[in-house]
Write an enzyme that holds these catalytic residues in place. Structure first.
Site, short mmCIF file in Angstrom:
data_model
loop_
_atom_site.label_atom_id
_atom_site.label_comp_id
_atom_site.label_asym_id
_atom_site.label_seq_id
_atom_site.Cartn_x
_atom_site.Cartn_y
_atom_site.Cartn_z
N CYS A 100 0.77 -1.29 -0.06
CA CYS A 100 0.09 -0.01 0.08
C CYS A 100 0.89 1.45 -0.04
CB CYS A 100 -0.85 0.07 1.21
SG CYS A 100 -2.06 -1.48 1.19
N HIS A 121 -3.78 6.92 2.53
CA HIS A 121 -4.13 5.72 1.90
C HIS A 121 -5.54 5.32 2.39
CE1 HIS A 121 -4.15 1.45 0.86
NE2 HIS A 121 -4.03 1.14 2.09
N ASN A 164 -10.35 -0.25 -0.48
CA ASN A 164 -8.99 -0.34 -0.39
C ASN A 164 -8.42 -0.81 -1.62
OD1 ASN A 164 -6.24 -0.60 0.07
ND2 ASN A 164 -6.29 -1.38 2.02
O1 UT7 Z 1 -3.95 -1.53 3.28
C1 UT7 Z 1 -3.36 -2.35 3.89
C2 UT7 Z 1 -3.76 -2.05 5.33
N1 UT7 Z 1 -4.71 -2.94 5.88
C3 UT7 Z 1 -5.50 -2.34 6.83
O2 UT7 Z 1 -5.18 -1.10 7.18
C4 UT7 Z 1 -6.74 -2.72 7.57
C5 UT7 Z 1 -6.34 -2.74 9.01
N2 UT7 Z 1 -7.51 -3.34 9.80
C6 UT7 Z 1 -8.76 -3.07 9.73
O3 UT7 Z 1 -9.28 -2.06 8.92
C7 UT7 Z 1 -9.70 -3.71 10.86
O4 UT7 Z 1 -8.92 -4.41 11.55
C8 UT7 Z 1 -10.85 -4.70 10.09
C9 UT7 Z 1 -11.67 -3.57 9.35
C10 UT7 Z 1 -10.03 -5.60 9.00
C11 UT7 Z 1 -11.61 -5.21 11.24
O5 UT7 Z 1 -12.21 -4.40 12.33
P1 UT7 Z 1 -11.93 -4.57 13.75
O6 UT7 Z 1 -12.74 -3.50 14.18
O7 UT7 Z 1 -10.60 -4.97 14.08
O8 UT7 Z 1 -12.89 -5.88 13.88
P2 UT7 Z 1 -12.37 -7.31 14.39
O9 UT7 Z 1 -11.50 -8.05 13.43
O10 UT7 Z 1 -12.03 -7.14 15.75
O11 UT7 Z 1 -14.04 -8.05 14.27
C12 UT7 Z 1 -14.91 -7.60 15.35
C13 UT7 Z 1 -16.05 -8.48 15.04
C14 UT7 Z 1 -15.69 -9.90 14.94
O12 UT7 Z 1 -16.88 -10.60 15.68
P3 UT7 Z 1 -16.76 -11.00 17.27
O13 UT7 Z 1 -15.48 -12.01 17.54
O14 UT7 Z 1 -16.46 -9.85 18.11
O15 UT7 Z 1 -18.10 -11.81 17.67
C15 UT7 Z 1 -15.59 -10.58 13.52
O16 UT7 Z 1 -15.83 -11.75 13.44
O17 UT7 Z 1 -16.58 -8.37 13.64
C16 UT7 Z 1 -16.66 -9.60 13.23
N3 UT7 Z 1 -16.68 -9.34 11.68
C17 UT7 Z 1 -17.42 -9.14 10.49
N4 UT7 Z 1 -18.89 -9.12 10.93
C18 UT7 Z 1 -19.52 -8.83 9.96
C19 UT7 Z 1 -15.29 -9.51 10.96
N5 UT7 Z 1 -15.55 -8.95 9.76
C20 UT7 Z 1 -16.85 -9.15 9.36
C21 UT7 Z 1 -17.67 -8.75 8.46
N6 UT7 Z 1 -19.09 -8.56 8.50
N7 UT7 Z 1 -17.24 -8.63 7.34
#
Ligand code: UT7
Length: 333
Positions: free
Chosen positions: A118, A258, A288
């Site tokens: 990225c 980004h 992204n």
């Molecule tokens: O460009 C390259 C660099 N990449 C990035 O900058 C990405 C950086 N990371 C992120 O943007 C975030 O970490 C994510 C958007 C990937 C995830 O967000 P988060 O706030 O860290 O969520 P999480 O992974 O902690 O998940 C929270 C909950 C989980 O459920 P439980 O375990 O709390 O019951 C996940 O299973 O959200 C659930 N979840 C979803 N629910 C619905 C994860 N993905 C989804 C989804 N739809 N697509």
């Protein structure tokens, strides 16, 4: 200490290309366990573009470059260098830059690909600009293109909803004194590589039936690790550039981060004490697109007349590697 180029060099033309197919959050909720509300509130994304299968990076990169050439009023034969940045090349070799060179007919250019995920666009901009500033070449094109839909695992909902396909291109040339790239800061921390990577398909783990069955040719991401680091480094690096050049956040006409997650972008803007209206956002429509986010955002910002000649603009990125960087410039035209 500022990192100054040997001469004033800047961006003198922009272009972009997105595939026509729009994939909304509602579309994704039909093929995986997700919903519009989660995606919008956790990431800021409403929709993204995905190519039809069989479309390679060069097929978006070449039209984006042609648009940048047209906008600048140049012929492809006037380019000395085509620098393509991508994690999704058409083929591992030859480089996608070679294919794009042939597609646009850049008969006098050499070219190569650069991979900094990225952060690739910022690294490539600095590389191309340094060559122009040093006088080795007169005119370069930087093309940031990624076809992320080819490397996402639809069974991994936390990662697959984040990415889109797209290409952005810029022309890099000498500009008037006081304009163009003022300063940049780029960093790598390879110990973060394990948090965002593609496990197989390289020399370490060549493709086999087993690697395909284990879905090792897709992006693997530890989202929260990447998130934490991205928030810190993107904000710190942008602030560092503003401070060491004697500016304040309010001096920035436009901040072009980004587009990985609106929450990461907002955190960086807050750190700069920036009015939210000064941040370029297109993650809602394109998600992204990895290395293409910044050049496409620049192209759209110009289209929306959000910056003009002489305006102070900051670019910032964070991605796999870990790689990160920021670039400060005065818009040159
Ligand atoms: O460009 C390259 C660099 N990449 C990035 O900058 C990405 C950086 N990371 C992120 O943007 C975030 O970490 C994510 C958007 C990937 C995830 O967000 P988060 O706030 O860290 O969520 P999480 O992974 O902690 O998940 C929270 C909950 C989980 O459920 P439980 O375990 O709390 O019951 C996940 O299973 O959200 C659930 N979840 C979803 N629910 C619905 C994860 N993905 C989804 C989804 N739809 N697509």
């Amino acid at each position: 200490m500022n990192r100054r180029l040997a001469a004033p060099v800047g961006i003198t033309g922009t272009g972009e290309c997105f595939p026509p197919r729009v994939v909304t959050n509602a579309d994704l909720s039909k093929i995986m366990e997700t919903n519009d509300e989660w995606i919008r509130t956790r990431t800021g994304i409403r929709e993204r573009r995905w190519v039809e299968p069989g479309t390679g990076a060069s097929q978006l990169g070449a039209p984006a470059l042609q648009m940048a050439l047209d906008n600048r009023g140049l012929k492809a034969s006037e380019l000395d260098l085509i620098l393509v940045t991508t994690v999704t090349p058409d083929t591992l070799f030859p480089a996608t830059s070679c294919r794009i060179q042939a597609m646009v007919g850049a008969s006098n250019a050499f070219g190569f690909d650069l991979n900094a995920a990225c952060s690739g666009f910022l690294y490539a901009l600095t590389t191309a600009a340094s060559m122009v500033a040093g006088g080795a070449i007169r005119r370069a094109a930087v093309v940031g293109v990624d076809i992320m839909s080819t490397i996402i695992n639809l069974e991994d909902r936390a990662t697959s909803v984040l990415f889109g396909d797209g290409a952005g291109a810029v022309i890099v040339e000498r500009v008037e004194e006081g304009l163009g790239i003022l300063d940049f800061e780029h960093k790598v921390d390879g110990s973060g590589g394990k948090f965002l990577y593609m496990p197989a398909g390289g020399s370490l783990k060549p493709a086999t039936a087993e690697t395909v069955a284990a879905k090792e040719h897709y992006i693997h991401q530890a989202g929260s690790e990447v998130f934490k680091n991205a928030v810190r480094e993107m904000a710190d690096n942008s602030k560092l550039l503003i401070d060491r050049n004697g500016f304040k956040g309010e001096d920035l006409k436009l901040f072009v981060p980004h587009q990985a997650n609106i929450r990461i972008m907002d955190a960086a803007a807050r750190r700069l004490d920036l009015d939210p209206s000064r941040m370029m956002v297109n993650i809602d429509r394109f998600a992204n697109t990895t290395t293409a986010t910044i050049p496409t955002a620049l192209h759209q910002a110009l289209g929306e007349k959000r910056m003009q000649k002489g305006d102070l603009v900051a670019l910032a990125a964070f991605g796999a590697g870990f790689t990160w960087g920021a670039t400060l410039l005065r818009w040159a035209y």
